[in-house]
Design an enzyme around this catalytic site. Structure first.
Site, mmCIF file in Angstrom:
data_model
loop_
_atom_site.group_PDB
_atom_site.id
_atom_site.type_symbol
_atom_site.label_atom_id
_atom_site.label_comp_id
_atom_site.label_asym_id
_atom_site.label_seq_id
_atom_site.Cartn_x
_atom_site.Cartn_y
_atom_site.Cartn_z
ATOM 1 C CB CYS A 49 -4.911 -5.767 1.001
ATOM 2 S SG CYS A 49 -5.224 -5.247 -0.686
ATOM 3 C CB CYS A 85 -9.285 -9.029 -5.464
ATOM 4 S SG CYS A 85 -9.159 -9.572 -3.746
HETATM 5 FE FE1 FES Z 1 -6.051 -7.003 -1.660
HETATM 6 FE FE2 FES Z 1 -6.941 -9.048 -3.008
HETATM 7 S S1 FES Z 1 -6.458 -8.986 -0.908
HETATM 8 S S2 FES Z 1 -6.574 -7.038 -3.727
#
Ligand code: FES
Length: 145
Positions: free
Chosen positions: A35, A104
């Site tokens: 991400c 996360c």
């Molecule tokens: Fe990447 Fe939450 S979406 S750490």
């Protein structure tokens, strides 16, 4: 039921201990390649106690909420206890996270561990490298922001 607990929303909207410690004794920076989110954790240590902690997170709301909660959980604690902080404990303290957001919280655990390791390294404190082995948590899972 709401997707996010009140505690998650609270820590997302009013994150605790945000910022940077210029005189930090340990700094941990971790990221999730999928991400692109990045978390940086600063700790101040006096006599083996974490007397101050700050964080900066460039990431999703759950990453912000979990890093905020992680700082609260380790502040004022002996440094060894910070090493025991699991992402599960952070999630529990936040009254849960949706399954696809659990990764996360892994970032928060890793940022704390990286800061402790940096503190040990900078101060020539011996430790068992096993302590800092990669966790097997769902790091590579999809990140939906
Ligand atoms: Fe990447 Fe939450 S979406 S750490």
């Amino acid at each position: 039921m709401a997707l996010y607990s009140d505690k998650v929303m609270d820590h997302f909207r009013n994150p605790r201990n945000v910022g940077k410690l210029d005189d930090a004794d340990g700094i941990g920076e971790v990221g999730n390649a999928k991400c692109g989110d990045i978390m940086r954790m600063y700790i101040k240590v006096d006599d083996g106690i974490i007397t101050d902690v700050k964080f900066n997170t460039f990431g999703c709301g759950s990453a912000i909420a979990t890093s905020s909660m992680a700082t609260e959980l380790i502040k004022g604690k002996p440094i060894e206890e910070a090493l025991d902080l699991s992402n599960k404990a952070v999630v529990e303290a936040l009254d849960g996270l949706p399954t696809h957001k659990i990764h996360c919280s892994v970032l928060a655990e890793e940022a704390v561990r990286a800061a402790v390791k940096d503190y040990y390294d900078k101060n020539g404190i011996a430790y068992d490298p096993e302590l800092f082995k990669e966790s097997e948590d769902p790091h590579g899972e999809s990140c939906e922001n």
